[in-house]
Design an enzyme around this catalytic site. Structure first.
Site, short mmCIF file in Angstrom:
data_model
loop_
_atom_site.label_atom_id
_atom_site.label_comp_id
_atom_site.label_asym_id
_atom_site.label_seq_id
_atom_site.Cartn_x
_atom_site.Cartn_y
_atom_site.Cartn_z
N LYS A 171 0.85 -1.21 0.00
CA LYS A 171 0.00 0.00 0.00
C LYS A 171 0.87 1.24 0.00
O LYS A 171 2.05 1.20 0.37
CB LYS A 171 -0.92 0.03 1.23
CG LYS A 171 -0.24 0.00 2.61
CD LYS A 171 0.23 1.32 3.16
CE LYS A 171 0.91 1.20 4.51
NZ LYS A 171 1.77 2.35 4.85
N GLY A 206 3.82 -1.55 4.01
CA GLY A 206 2.85 -2.38 4.72
C GLY A 206 2.94 -3.87 4.46
O GLY A 206 1.98 -4.60 4.71
N SER A 250 2.04 -6.27 7.35
CA SER A 250 0.61 -6.18 7.67
C SER A 250 -0.24 -6.88 6.62
O SER A 250 -1.22 -7.56 6.93
CB SER A 250 0.19 -4.71 7.75
OG SER A 250 0.95 -4.03 8.73
N ASP A 253 -2.22 -1.47 10.62
CA ASP A 253 -2.44 -1.44 9.16
C ASP A 253 -3.11 -2.72 8.64
O ASP A 253 -3.48 -2.78 7.47
CB ASP A 253 -1.11 -1.27 8.42
CG ASP A 253 -0.58 0.16 8.50
OD1 ASP A 253 -1.29 1.04 9.01
OD2 ASP A 253 0.57 0.39 8.07
P1 ATP Z 1 5.63 -0.91 9.69
O1 ATP Z 1 5.10 0.46 9.47
O2 ATP Z 1 4.66 -1.84 10.37
O3 ATP Z 1 7.03 -0.95 10.24
P2 ATP Z 1 6.60 -1.35 7.03
O4 ATP Z 1 5.73 -1.43 5.84
O5 ATP Z 1 7.51 -0.17 7.12
O6 ATP Z 1 5.65 -1.51 8.25
P3 ATP Z 1 7.23 -4.13 7.05
O7 ATP Z 1 7.85 -4.61 5.79
O8 ATP Z 1 5.81 -4.49 7.28
O9 ATP Z 1 7.51 -2.59 7.16
O10 ATP Z 1 8.14 -4.68 8.26
C1 ATP Z 1 8.20 -4.13 9.52
C2 ATP Z 1 8.92 -5.10 10.47
O11 ATP Z 1 8.04 -6.19 10.74
C3 ATP Z 1 10.18 -5.71 9.90
O12 ATP Z 1 11.30 -5.07 10.43
C4 ATP Z 1 10.12 -7.19 10.29
O13 ATP Z 1 11.10 -7.53 11.24
C5 ATP Z 1 8.75 -7.41 10.91
N1 ATP Z 1 7.98 -8.48 10.24
C6 ATP Z 1 7.27 -9.43 10.83
N2 ATP Z 1 6.65 -10.21 9.94
C7 ATP Z 1 6.95 -9.74 8.73
C8 ATP Z 1 6.61 -10.12 7.41
N3 ATP Z 1 5.80 -11.16 7.16
N4 ATP Z 1 7.10 -9.41 6.40
C9 ATP Z 1 7.90 -8.33 6.64
N5 ATP Z 1 8.27 -7.95 7.87
C10 ATP Z 1 7.81 -8.62 8.92
#
Ligand code: ATP
Length: 302
Positions: free
Chosen positions: A13, A102, A105, A138
């Site tokens: 997203k 995201g 999420s 999210d």
């Molecule tokens: P957020 O705002 O929640 O940090 P984001 O979109 O910036 O989200 P994500 O790729 O969702 O980042 O990852 C955030 C953190 O969640 C990562 O550092 C990772 O350690 C943890 N994580 C747990 N499960 C997952 C997954 N299935 N995919 C990616 N990261 C995950």
């Protein structure tokens, strides 16, 4: 079980707007955001098994119980406490980690749908949304996808008129930004003396049709751009290239530009790639759906 695994596709997203309107007693921030699902997908496959396990080959992602796929699967399994349910899950990441896109999420939302189907559970939609909310702010959005407004922690979702399949150019830098750190750095700007005051009135994100994209504002940009000035430079370059709007994705680190229907992104992607050699440039578009289970007949649709 047959040889064919069940498959969930989980989109990334962007936030077309993100206003931080207050601080909550639970420590989270009160948000008003407009989400847009985009055409960049993680894939999860599942086969029935005796135990609940996850395989993921991306070294940036933890494979243990902290992975949101396993947390979602466990939460779904808890809905059927008297049955010993297992699954062999395999996650293929294409959404960059910590990019504000995201991915984790979305994987959680996909895993909820996938495990419910695998185990023949049919929880009410509100129950699934409740689990989603507990897994992360999210996560509920990804049960809907398309264009939607989030309030509260961003977890109270109201679907909005779909923006259309507008082209989107993403710039993904070689570093992530921690959501927690960005919000922590933003916090003093929100409430000078503490307390739960809201600093500004609602942003009132508009829908398509009037071609007014001035609603595209992200309150976290000033913090993220002061930590990493090249992100601001990339955002400006997208606007110079003719984007209708360009913003930091969520709390960063990716930056996106939204373009008019029919825009050929290839020449822009090439130019930006030369100027910002450290960034990965991805040409994509808005999509109308959220996390979904593949119809086996559809094949690898993601
Ligand atoms: P957020 O705002 O929640 O940090 P984001 O979109 O910036 O989200 P994500 O790729 O969702 O980042 O990852 C955030 C953190 O969640 C990562 O550092 C990772 O350690 C943890 N994580 C747990 N499960 C997952 C997954 N299935 N995919 C990616 N990261 C995950």
């Amino acid at each position: 079980m047959s040889g064919m695994p069940l498959v969930a596709w989980c989109p990334a997203k962007v936030n077309l707007s993100l206003r931080v309107v207050g601080r909550r007693e639970d420590g989270y921030h009160e948000l008003e955001t407009r989400f847009q699902a985009i055409d960049l997908w993680d894939r999860i496959e599942a086969r029935a098994d005796e135990r609940l396990t996850l395989a993921c080959e991306d070294p940036a992602v933890p494979c243990g119980p902290e992975n949101l796929v396993l947390r979602a699967a466990s939460a779904m399994r808890d809905l059927a406490p008297r049955r010993a349910l297992g699954a062999a899950l395999r996650l293929t990441k294409r959404i960059p980690v910590q990019g504000g896109l995201g991915g984790g999420s979305s994987d959680a939302a996909g895993a909820l749908l996938l495990c419910a189907r695998l185990w023949g559970l049919e929880p009410d939609a509100e129950v699934v949304q409740g689990l989603a909310r507990e897994l992360g702010a999210d996560v509920p959005f990804f049960l809907f996808g398309g264009t939607a407004d989030g309030t509260g922690r961003g977890d109270r979702i109201r679907t909005a008129e779909y923006l259309g399949d507008l082209p989107i150019l993403l710039g993904i830098p070689p570093f992530g930004l921690s959501t927690r750190e960005v919000f922590a750095a933003f916090a003093p700007r929100l409430t000078p003396r503490g307390g739960n005051v809201s600093v500004r009135a609602s942003s009132g994100a508009k829908s398509r049709g009037d071609n007014d994209f001035s609603f595209m504002v992200n309150d976290l940009e000033s913090v993220a751009f002061s930590i990493r000035p090249e992100l601001g430079a990339f955002r400006d370059a997208l606007l110079e290239a003719g984007a209708l709007g360009a913003l930091l994705c969520g709390s960063g680190s990716s930056v996106f530009g939204l373009f008019a229907e029919g825009t050929d992104l290839a020449p822009m992607a090439a130019r930006l790639g030369e100027r910002f050699a450290r960034f990965r440039i991805v040409a994509t578009r808005a999509v109308a759906r959220g996390a979904y289970l593949a119809d086996p007949a559809e094949g690898d649709a993601g």
